[in-house]
Design an enzyme around this catalytic site. Structure first.
Site, PDB file in Angstrom:
ATOM      1  N   ASP A   9       0.865  -1.169   0.000  1.00 16.66           N
ATOM      2  CA  ASP A   9       0.000   0.000   0.000  1.00 16.66           C
ATOM      3  C   ASP A   9       0.911   1.231   0.000  1.00 16.66           C
ATOM      4  O   ASP A   9       2.107   1.133   0.317  1.00 16.66           O
ATOM      5  CB  ASP A   9      -0.875  -0.036   1.256  1.00 16.66           C
ATOM      6  CG  ASP A   9      -1.617   1.256   1.484  1.00 16.66           C
ATOM      7  OD1 ASP A   9      -2.363   1.681   0.600  1.00 16.66           O
ATOM      8  OD2 ASP A   9      -1.423   1.855   2.564  1.00 16.66           O
ATOM      9  N   ASP A  11      -0.184   5.156   0.955  1.00 15.79           N
ATOM     10  CA  ASP A  11      -0.423   6.120   2.041  1.00 15.79           C
ATOM     11  C   ASP A  11      -0.556   5.408   3.377  1.00 15.79           C
ATOM     12  O   ASP A  11      -1.385   4.511   3.543  1.00 15.79           O
ATOM     13  CB  ASP A  11      -1.703   6.920   1.764  1.00 15.79           C
ATOM     14  CG  ASP A  11      -1.578   7.781   0.511  1.00 15.79           C
ATOM     15  OD1 ASP A  11      -0.651   8.609   0.458  1.00 15.79           O
ATOM     16  OD2 ASP A  11      -2.407   7.620  -0.405  1.00 15.79           O
ATOM     17  N   ASP A 167      -1.566  -0.804   5.943  1.00 10.93           N
ATOM     18  CA  ASP A 167      -1.861  -0.262   7.265  1.00 10.93           C
ATOM     19  C   ASP A 167      -3.356  -0.187   7.556  1.00 10.93           C
ATOM     20  O   ASP A 167      -3.754   0.376   8.577  1.00 10.93           O
ATOM     21  CB  ASP A 167      -1.265   1.149   7.401  1.00 10.93           C
ATOM     22  CG  ASP A 167      -1.957   2.159   6.502  1.00 10.93           C
ATOM     23  OD1 ASP A 167      -2.119   1.874   5.301  1.00 10.93           O
ATOM     24  OD2 ASP A 167      -2.346   3.222   7.003  1.00 10.93           O
TER      25      ASP A 167
END
Length: 235
Positions: A9, A11, A167
């Site tokens: 991922d 961001d 995240d």
């Protein structure tokens, strides 16, 4: 290396950009006269494609209002890019180490738009780090697993040969849908407890901790308590 492909991922996983996303979305909502958005509400949707994020944040908006909010968010984000964003500690050296593995492939699966990802690739010089990437506007948004399926097809690999690192629960759930191993980094936007529900093979508190785990015998560090045989935590 246990894996032939590591998919990241962007961001909140590689780049410390969550606070900027929150500020820009709140400013956009104010521009269109929408109810003020809390920090927590915006953090919750980071990782989704922008249309999906807006729909979840602002139920009841008309199509015209959603489009106006999208335009204002994009404008605020582009303007904010005059101030550089930074990678989390250990990302640059960690990616370089992985790039040195002859049989390793690296990819990005992100809720960003293609235009947004290409801008950040260009401004940071990081585009050359990755062999492939998928963005939410050219496939389906997380947590649908299609972007992972497309990356696997492009690399000609099976799910068990790849690892997803993210995240948010959206990252974890799209990998779980394919039976793909997944690592949750806890320094991003979703809480540890929320990430744990998706049963990641690792909960990493820092990017260097993830790197340490990738380069050891996993059987030596896995938590073998009943009911948690494949999950471990490294700080």
């Amino acid at each position: 290396m246990r894996y032939r492909l590591v998919i990241f991922d962007w961001d909140g996983t590689l780049m410390d950009s969550a606070a900027r996303i929150v500020a820009c979305m709140q400013a956009a909502a104010q521009d269109v006269g929408w109810t003020p958005l809390s920090d927590a509400a915006v953090y919750d949707i980071i990782g989704l494609g922008l249309p999906e994020a807006i729909a979840k944040l602002c139920p009841g908006m008309t199509a015209a209002q959603r489009e106006r909010l999208r335009e204002r968010y994009a404008a605020h984000f582009v303007a904010a890019e005059r101030e550089p964003m930074h990678f989390f500690d250990g990302v640059v050296s960690g990616i370089a180490r992985l790039r040195g593995e002859s049989n390793m492939r690296l990819a990005v699966a992100t809720g960003k738009s293609r235009r947004g990802l290409e801008r950040i690739f260009t401004s940071t010089g990081s585009g050359e780090w990755f062999h492939a990437s998928r963005t939410a506007d050219e496939t389906l948004s997380k947590p649908h697993p299609r972007m992972l399926q497309e990356l696997l097809a492009e690399m000609r690999l099976a799910p068990e040969e790849a690892l997803m690192v993210g995240d948010t629960e959206y990252d974890m759930e799209m990998a779980r849908a394919l039976g793909m191993d997944r690592v949750a980094v806890t320094y991003g936007v979703h809480a540890r407890e929320r990430l744990a529900r998706s049963e990641p093979v690792l909960m990493a508190d820092t990017f260097p901790a993830l790197m340490d785990w990738l380069y050891v015998d996993h059987d030596d560090v896995l938590d073998t308590r009943p009911g948690n045989a494949r999950q471990s935590e490294i700080s």
